[in-house]
Enzyme design. Structure first.
Site, short mmCIF file in Angstrom:
data_model
loop_
_atom_site.label_atom_id
_atom_site.label_comp_id
_atom_site.label_asym_id
_atom_site.label_seq_id
_atom_site.Cartn_x
_atom_site.Cartn_y
_atom_site.Cartn_z
N CYS A 83 -90.44 54.83 19.75
CA CYS A 83 -89.71 54.66 18.50
C CYS A 83 -89.76 53.19 18.08
O CYS A 83 -89.50 52.31 18.90
CB CYS A 83 -88.26 55.10 18.67
SG CYS A 83 -87.22 54.84 17.21
N CYS A 92 -81.11 54.76 22.62
CA CYS A 92 -81.96 54.92 23.81
C CYS A 92 -82.01 53.63 24.61
O CYS A 92 -81.95 52.53 24.04
CB CYS A 92 -83.38 55.31 23.41
SG CYS A 92 -83.53 56.94 22.65
N TYR A 267 -63.27 74.78 32.15
CA TYR A 267 -63.43 74.11 30.85
C TYR A 267 -64.52 74.88 30.11
O TYR A 267 -65.61 74.35 29.87
CB TYR A 267 -63.84 72.65 31.01
CG TYR A 267 -62.84 71.77 31.74
CD1 TYR A 267 -61.98 70.92 31.03
CD2 TYR A 267 -62.77 71.75 33.13
CE1 TYR A 267 -61.08 70.09 31.69
CE2 TYR A 267 -61.87 70.92 33.80
CZ TYR A 267 -61.03 70.09 33.07
OH TYR A 267 -60.15 69.27 33.73
N GLU A 288 -59.90 77.54 28.28
CA GLU A 288 -60.32 76.51 27.34
C GLU A 288 -59.11 76.04 26.54
O GLU A 288 -58.34 76.86 26.03
CB GLU A 288 -61.40 77.07 26.40
CG GLU A 288 -61.77 76.18 25.23
CD GLU A 288 -62.23 74.79 25.64
OE1 GLU A 288 -61.82 73.82 24.98
OE2 GLU A 288 -63.00 74.67 26.62
N ASP A 335 -66.44 71.71 34.15
CA ASP A 335 -67.32 70.88 33.32
C ASP A 335 -66.43 70.11 32.34
O ASP A 335 -66.36 70.43 31.16
CB ASP A 335 -68.31 71.78 32.57
CG ASP A 335 -69.30 70.98 31.73
OD1 ASP A 335 -69.39 69.75 31.92
OD2 ASP A 335 -69.98 71.59 30.88
N CYS A 362 -71.07 64.98 32.76
CA CYS A 362 -71.98 64.13 31.97
C CYS A 362 -71.75 62.66 32.30
O CYS A 362 -72.42 61.80 31.73
CB CYS A 362 -71.79 64.38 30.48
SG CYS A 362 -70.11 64.01 29.88
#
Length: 405
Positions: A83, A92, A267, A288, A335, A362
């Site tokens: 890019c 990024c 979750y 949830e 999660d 994550c």
């Protein structure tokens, strides 16, 4: 020479002093780490093994920050970024690093977090690659600042290392092709309506079944293997559909190994893990906090003909009060958001004492923080498997499997 900022601390380097140093490693933010006489210096966009020239712009209490001026001796893993905005756009961090080396560093960084944050020496499985290295993101959210003199300037993302400002992004090579095809039209529409905006705003572009949806309240569909998932375009859903079959498949295999008959998805969102894993279990219960997402999970179960999964809208902290599954035959999949699990939830999970816990995250840093608490609560680590859902960025997903000690 440019005058230093008022709060600049002049030791050990002068403002904008140019230095040469060898880069030893990458931080978990993807920034190069080097040392001069033991003093740590962070330099972005350089790679381990490289000799670089850098210009210091800040001295902190135990390290310095510098801008990369020149790569004097490039590493063999260095490659041409895909890019033209790489190095200015903050999206990024690893486009200058070949993909095999990206995977190796992500694997290594999970191991280092285990060592440094939890004092755990444990083998980390090699990071599983994404089947698509470019054009993999199914959602992007470019934004813009308040119009000036009736005109909108940049529409895109934050500059690297800054919390304000906008880098104009006319195309994004990690976004799906449908999104890039729609982006010029959406950018032009925003600029034509510039006078209607009193402040900045964020756009939504989500690819769904060959088209792009921009209304966050519209219903979109994602396919994972043989299953389809409907949800609102603005709601959370994993943004790399190409790796989801392998990702959910691994979580399912880990959850049911050892003979667990029941699954709790703490979750559950719109049902991604609960429904893809339902075939492995007699019964599945999803929880949830978002009422709308729980409702979509129920609808998705019905759409896919899955009858052994139930969903309730409740705080994850209160989940186990309504779970009737025997703990010794139950696996719990978690999660959580990037901030990880609350102490209250972890205490309840430890008290429930399921046979297995599959922790999807994550943010491996908050995951390892929570792992230390679970370890003290009677769980032992069985497997650590990173997945690269986000090629060319520092981000990854990590699946840790825990069993009762």
């Amino acid at each position: 020479m440019q005058r230093p900022p008022k709060k600049f601390h002049p030791h050990p380097f002068a403002y904008h002093q140019e230095i040469e140093l060898r880069i030893d490693a990458l931080s978990n933010l993807g920034i190069g780490i080097g040392r001069i006489d033991g003093w740590v210096i962070f330099v972005p966009f350089c790679l381990p093994g490289e000799l670089v020239k850098a210009r210091v712009f800040r001295n902190d209490k135990n390290c310095s920050q510098a801008d990369l001026m020149e790569v004097l001796e490039p590493a063999p893993e260095r490659t041409e970024p895909g890019c033209p905005l790489f190095g200015t756009c903050g999206g990024c961090q690893y486009q200058h690093l070949n993909y095999e080396a990206q995977l190796a560093w992500k694997t290594r960084q999970v191991g280092e977090l285990l060592q440094h944050m939890a004092g755990i020496e444990f083998p980390v499985e090699p990071c599983i690659p994404s089947p698509a290295l470019w054009n993999y993101r199914s959602k992007i959210t470019p934004h813009f600042d308040r119009p000036r003199d009736g005109e909108i300037e940049g529409i895109g993302f934050l500059p690297i290392g800054r919390r304000s400002g906008i880098i104009d992004v006319p195309q994004c090579p990690i976004a799906m092709a449908e999104i890039n095809a729609a982006l010029p039209r959406e950018r032009a529409s925003i600029r034509q309506r510039a006078k209607s905006f009193k402040k900045g705003a964020t756009l939504l572009l989500r690819a769904t079944e060959g088209r792009v949806e921009t209304n966050p309240n519209a219903v979109v569909t994602e396919h994972v293997g043989e299953l389809s998932f409907d949800f609102l375009a603005g709601d959370f859903f994993q943004n790399n559909p190409f790796i989801l079959p392998a990702f959910t498949g691994h979580a399912g295999g880990e959850a049911c190994e050892g003979g667990a008959r029941y699954l709790v998805d703490a979750y559950c969102g719109s049902g991604l893990f609960a429904l893809t894993l339902a075939k492995h279990f007699e019964q599945v219960a999803g929880v949830e906090v978002n009422e709308s997402a729980a409702d979509w999970a129920r609808r998705n179960a019905e759409t896919n003909g899955i009858t052994n999964a139930t969903f309730m809208a409740a705080s994850a902290e209160a989940i186990f009060a309504d779970i009737q599954f025997p703990a010794t035959e139950t696996a719990v999949l978690i999660d959580p958001p990037r901030k990880g699990c609350s102490p209250e939830f972890l205490a309840q999970l430890i008290a429930f004492a399921p046979a297995r816990v599959v922790y999807v995250s994550c943010d491996p840093a908050t995951q390892v923080r929570d792992l230390a608490i679970l370890k003290e609560g009677g769980f032992k680590l069985g497997k650590v498997q990173p997945f690269d859902l986000f090629p060319h960025t520092r981000h990854l997903e990590c699946v840790m499997t825990l069993t009762r000690a």
